[in-house]
Write a protein that holds these residues in place. Structure first.
Motif, PDB file in Angstrom:
ATOM      1  N   ILE A  26       0.837  -1.274   0.095  1.00 16.13           N
ATOM      2  CA  ILE A  26      -0.206   0.040   0.028  1.00 16.13           C
ATOM      3  C   ILE A  26       0.941   1.265  -0.155  1.00 16.13           C
ATOM      4  CG2 ILE A  26      -1.739   1.391   1.270  1.00 16.13           C
ATOM      5  CD1 ILE A  26      -2.401  -1.308   2.721  1.00 16.13           C
ATOM      6  N   ILE A  27       0.597   2.037  -0.882  1.00 11.51           N
ATOM      7  CA  ILE A  27       1.219   3.408  -1.122  1.00 11.51           C
ATOM      8  C   ILE A  27       0.207   4.460  -0.266  1.00 11.51           C
ATOM      9  CG2 ILE A  27       2.481   5.189  -2.169  1.00 11.51           C
ATOM     10  CD1 ILE A  27       3.370   2.968  -4.061  1.00 11.51           C
ATOM     11  N   LEU A  28       0.632   5.076   0.629  1.00 13.11           N
ATOM     12  CA  LEU A  28      -0.506   6.277   1.131  1.00 13.11           C
ATOM     13  C   LEU A  28       0.119   7.540   0.891  1.00 13.11           C
ATOM     14  CD1 LEU A  28      -0.945   5.096   4.779  1.00 13.11           C
ATOM     15  CD2 LEU A  28      -2.162   4.455   2.945  1.00 13.11           C
ATOM     16  N   VAL A  29      -0.633   8.407  -0.230  1.00 14.56           N
ATOM     17  CA  VAL A  29      -0.287   9.664  -0.413  1.00 14.56           C
ATOM     18  C   VAL A  29      -0.690  10.556   0.506  1.00 14.56           C
ATOM     19  CG1 VAL A  29      -0.148  11.117  -2.308  1.00 14.56           C
ATOM     20  CG2 VAL A  29      -0.102   8.685  -2.989  1.00 14.56           C
ATOM     21  N   MET A  30      -0.066  11.460   1.249  1.00 14.88           N
ATOM     22  CA  MET A  30      -0.206  12.346   2.206  1.00 14.88           C
ATOM     23  C   MET A  30      -0.305  13.728   1.617  1.00 14.88           C
ATOM     24  SD  MET A  30       0.521  10.740   5.803  1.00 14.88           S
ATOM     25  CE  MET A  30      -0.269  12.116   6.798  1.00 14.88           C
ATOM     26  N   LYS A  31      -1.266  14.552   2.220  1.00 14.65           N
ATOM     27  CA  LYS A  31      -1.122  16.141   1.833  1.00 14.65           C
ATOM     28  C   LYS A  31      -1.796  16.816   3.217  1.00 14.65           C
ATOM     29  CE  LYS A  31      -1.671  19.732  -1.811  1.00 14.65           C
ATOM     30  NZ  LYS A  31      -2.550  19.958  -2.953  1.00 14.65           N
ATOM     31  N   ASP A  32      -1.208  17.616   3.586  1.00 15.89           N
ATOM     32  CA  ASP A  32      -1.853  18.480   4.695  1.00 15.89           C
ATOM     33  C   ASP A  32      -2.511  17.710   5.628  1.00 15.89           C
ATOM     34  OD1 ASP A  32      -1.446  20.788   3.398  1.00 15.89           O
ATOM     35  OD2 ASP A  32      -3.212  20.564   1.958  1.00 15.89           O
ATOM     36  N   GLY A  33      -1.731  16.562   5.896  1.00 17.17           N
ATOM     37  CA  GLY A  33      -2.320  15.537   7.085  1.00 17.17           C
ATOM     38  C   GLY A  33      -3.146  14.760   6.924  1.00 17.17           C
ATOM     39  N   ASN A  34      -3.671  14.648   5.749  1.00 15.79           N
ATOM     40  CA  ASN A  34      -4.782  13.674   5.292  1.00 15.79           C
ATOM     41  C   ASN A  34      -4.192  12.821   4.269  1.00 15.79           C
ATOM     42  OD1 ASN A  34      -6.946  14.673   6.680  1.00 15.79           O
ATOM     43  ND2 ASN A  34      -6.617  16.620   5.640  1.00 15.79           N
ATOM     44  N   ILE A  35      -4.779  11.576   4.055  1.00 15.74           N
ATOM     45  CA  ILE A  35      -4.441  10.781   2.873  1.00 15.74           C
ATOM     46  C   ILE A  35      -5.359  11.017   1.640  1.00 15.74           C
ATOM     47  CG2 ILE A  35      -4.633   8.316   2.149  1.00 15.74           C
ATOM     48  CD1 ILE A  35      -4.256   7.326   5.070  1.00 15.74           C
ATOM     49  N   ILE A  36      -4.682  11.455   0.511  1.00 14.26           N
ATOM     50  CA  ILE A  36      -5.476  11.824  -0.442  1.00 14.26           C
ATOM     51  C   ILE A  36      -5.618  10.903  -1.554  1.00 14.26           C
ATOM     52  CG2 ILE A  36      -5.202  14.380  -0.118  1.00 14.26           C
ATOM     53  CD1 ILE A  36      -2.842  14.181  -2.193  1.00 14.26           C
ATOM     54  N   GLU A  37      -4.701   9.966  -1.490  1.00 10.62           N
ATOM     55  CA  GLU A  37      -4.553   8.648  -2.664  1.00 10.62           C
ATOM     56  C   GLU A  37      -4.137   7.703  -1.902  1.00 10.62           C
ATOM     57  OE1 GLU A  37      -3.890  11.385  -6.683  1.00 10.62           O
ATOM     58  OE2 GLU A  37      -2.472   9.679  -5.950  1.00 10.62           O
ATOM     59  N   GLN A  38      -4.684   6.351  -1.970  1.00 15.39           N
ATOM     60  CA  GLN A  38      -3.921   5.165  -1.589  1.00 15.39           C
ATOM     61  C   GLN A  38      -4.026   4.037  -2.562  1.00 15.39           C
ATOM     62  OE1 GLN A  38      -6.101   4.549   2.323  1.00 15.39           O
ATOM     63  NE2 GLN A  38      -6.263   2.644   1.740  1.00 15.39           N
ATOM     64  N   GLY A  39      -3.165   3.166  -2.552  1.00 13.29           N
ATOM     65  CA  GLY A  39      -3.150   1.827  -3.569  1.00 13.29           C
ATOM     66  C   GLY A  39      -1.582   1.372  -3.773  1.00 13.29           C
ATOM     67  N   ASN A  40      -1.567   0.464  -4.812  1.00 14.94           N
ATOM     68  CA  ASN A  40      -0.087   0.000  -4.955  1.00 14.94           C
ATOM     69  C   ASN A  40       0.341   0.907  -6.212  1.00 14.94           C
ATOM     70  OD1 ASN A  40      -0.895  -0.840  -7.668  1.00 14.94           O
ATOM     71  ND2 ASN A  40      -1.623  -2.878  -6.614  1.00 14.94           N
TER      72      ASN A  40
END
Length: 581
Positions: free
Chosen positions: A547-561
């Motif tokens: 899983i790759i968590l893409v964070m921005k401003d303290g939130n997960i904006i995208e996730q997936g492989n």
């Protein structure tokens, strides 16, 4: 009033530390009393000796020799009592300072990371080292001179009253001037000594910061700014030190002036009584000796008062550190984390370092055992903060973080951290051998285990090239090693532990590409079956994450492989392409 209250609170706290050493205090008082009595008996013997040799051919040698022998024995016993008293006073002082330092260092171990992050390390060091030393000097002087000083004053009064009441009254009437002078100056000195200690801490912090980062200072031509800042602090320290020294230095001359008035009063009054036959010449010399001994402690006590002002000011800074709020204590029913599977769940997590500045809001994540979770995003998005929360360096403001179904706030910190191996971008090595640095988390590891871990991380080859191999001593933070070598040692430290969960925060940022590929392979083997969190800026290193968590401003904006996120052509897609454009 607040200042006086603060001083008394500090004195009460210090007295609590001395309770354990009441036996030494009792011995010190007894020996002080013996010293004072023997010292006060000497002027009587001196007076008697004077009366035995008042004229030509009128010296009574037999009686004089007997008095002289007695004086030699008394002086010897006085010296022995003073020596033993000093031993007791040293025991009290340095045991108390040791206990205070121990409490201060223990408090540092349980202080929340928020305190350490918010205070210069040099100031904390200054409190534990420099302020404790200053406090020790003042406390030792207090024990050494205050006891004997007070007893000398009381003893001298008793001896003088037994000889002549009227001359004693002259002494008693003039003496209170010394108390007035000493108390007036003491009020002035405390403020200056307090400012002196605080500024000294500020200076230590700056020196620690500049010396520790001298390469950066020189690389960016920051020497002038550093010197200007140092000069500013140094001038303030000079100003406060001079004022503190000025007020403390006028104490002695001022009290000596009063004491000379006392001595002159005794001399004139005593001469009047001697001329009228009410007092012998020997007893007059005895009285003058007592007048000198009576006033001497006022000089010493006034010196002690100013020194104690400095000691109390320094003690208050150390005690402030000891009184700091520790990290949130563990629950009484906190359990040990054992048999870890590695399931991690974050539910509705809210966190910010500053109350009015939001960082992580309503963060949710469910990580299955053995999954590799990569965390990416721009600087300041909350990646490292998330790691701090997982390790419980900080506690969440709202929501919960669970490991294997148990909220980490209900787990012991030691067992949580023992089950998570962490490699940070910032390397830290202690003063010791290479071997001691690697086995930090597993002190009972064998040499064979250490070598196997070093070979897995490709650190073994450079360690063998060092002067003494694994027994090579490195200084704090490993200044003799390159940044990449230091990072390899930190990775080896984790490789040796083989913990059930891993956190890699830019773990290979200072390593060359060829070695990084080899270490990634080693990490790949280490992460098999282990829940892993990987923070990385180089996206090429996390393509195999589950899983790759893409964070921005303290939130997960995208996730997936990796493949899924590239297909979305969103934030991660742009981030990835920007690195390989």
């Amino acid at each position: 009033m607040e200042k006086k209250k603060s001083q008394w609170e500090t004195i009460k706290r210090v007295l609590k530390y001395t309770k354990k050493y009441n036996i030494y205090i009792a011995f010190s008082l007894i020996l002080a009393a013996v010293t004072v009595v023997l010292t006060l008996y000497l002027p009587i013997l001196t007076g008697n000796a004077v009366d035995l040799m008042l004229g030509k051919d009128a010296v009574k040698f037999t009686g004089l020799m007997a008095i002289l022998k007695k004086m030699v024995v008394i002086i010897a016993f006085t010296a022995l009592a003073q020596w033993l008293m000093n031993i007791c006073n040293n025991k009290i002082t340095y045991n108390v300072v040791r206990d205070i330092r121990k409490d201060a260092f223990e408090k540092i171990q349980i202080l929340p990371l928020k305190y350490i992050d918010g205070h210069p390390s040099g100031d904390v060091v200054s409190r534990v080292i420099a302020d404790a030393d200053q406090f020790a000097d003042g406390l030792l002087m207090g024990f050494t001179q205050a006891f004997t000083g007070v007893l000398t004053i009381l003893g001298t009064l008793i001896f003088m009253l037994s000889l002549n009441v009227w001359i004693t009254l002259v002494v008693v009437i003039v003496t209170p001037l010394s108390f007035f002078v000493a108390s007036f100056i003491a009020r002035k000195t405390y403020t200056m000594f307090k400012l002196q200690s605080a500024t000294r801490g500020e200076q230590t912090a700056l020196i620690d910061e500049m010396v520790g980062n001298q390469k950066v200072v020189q690389a960016y031509g920051h020497e002038k700014e550093a010197l200007d800042k140092f000069d500013d602090i140094n001038k303030r320290l000079q100003k406060y030190s001079l004022q503190a020294t000025f007020f403390s230095s006028i104490t002695n001359p001022a009290t000596r002036f009063v004491n000379n008035i006392v001595y002159a009063g005794v001399g004139v009054t005593g001469a009047f009584f001697a001329l009228n036959g009410y007092l012998s010449v020997g007893m007059l010399s005895c009285f003058l000796g007592y007048a000198n001994q009576y006033t001497k402690p006022f000089n010493e006590i006034s010196g002690v008062v100013t020194e104690l002002q400095n000691a109390i000011a320094c003690a208050s800074r150390v005690l402030e550190l000891i009184d700091e709020e520790p990290q949130i204590p563990e629950d009484d029913d906190a359990v040990e984390l054992t048999g870890v599977k590695g399931e991690v769940e974050l539910s509705g997590v809210y966190f910010s370092y500053v109350e009015d500045k939001k960082l992580i809001t309503d963060f949710n994540l469910d990580v299955k055992p053995g999954q590799r979770v990569a965390i990416v995003g721009p600087t300041g998005c909350g990646k490292t903060t998330l790691i701090n929360l997982l390790m419980r360096f900080y506690d969440v403001n709202e929501g919960s973080i669970k490991v294997d179904g148990t909220d980490i706030r209900h787990l012991t910190r030691a067992s949580l951290r023992k089950n998570i191996g962490m490699v940070l971008q910032e390397t830290w090595l202690k003063d010791g051998t290479i071997f001691e640095n690697i086995v930090m988390g597993k002190p009972n590891a064998t040499k064979e285990e250490v070598i196997a871990a070093a070979k897995a991380t490709h650190a073994h080859s450079f360690i063998k090239r060092l002067a003494n191999g694994y027994d090579t001593v490195i200084k704090e933070d490993g200044d003799t090693l390159s940044q990449g070598q230091k990072q390899l040692l930190c990775i080896t430290r984790v490789m040796l532990l083989k913990p059930p969960m891993l956190i890699l925060d830019e773990a290979t940022s200072s390593i060359d590409t060829r070695t990084e590929i080899k270490i990634q392979n080693a990490f790949g083997k280490l992460m098999e079956g282990r829940t892993s969190f990987i923070v990385a800026h180089r996206l090429s290193t996390i393509q195999n994450a589950d899983i790759i968590l893409v964070m921005k401003d303290g939130n997960i904006i995208e996730q997936g492989n990796h493949d899924e996120l590239l297909k979305k052509k969103g934030f991660y897609y742009n981030l990835y392409n920007s690195q390989f454009a």
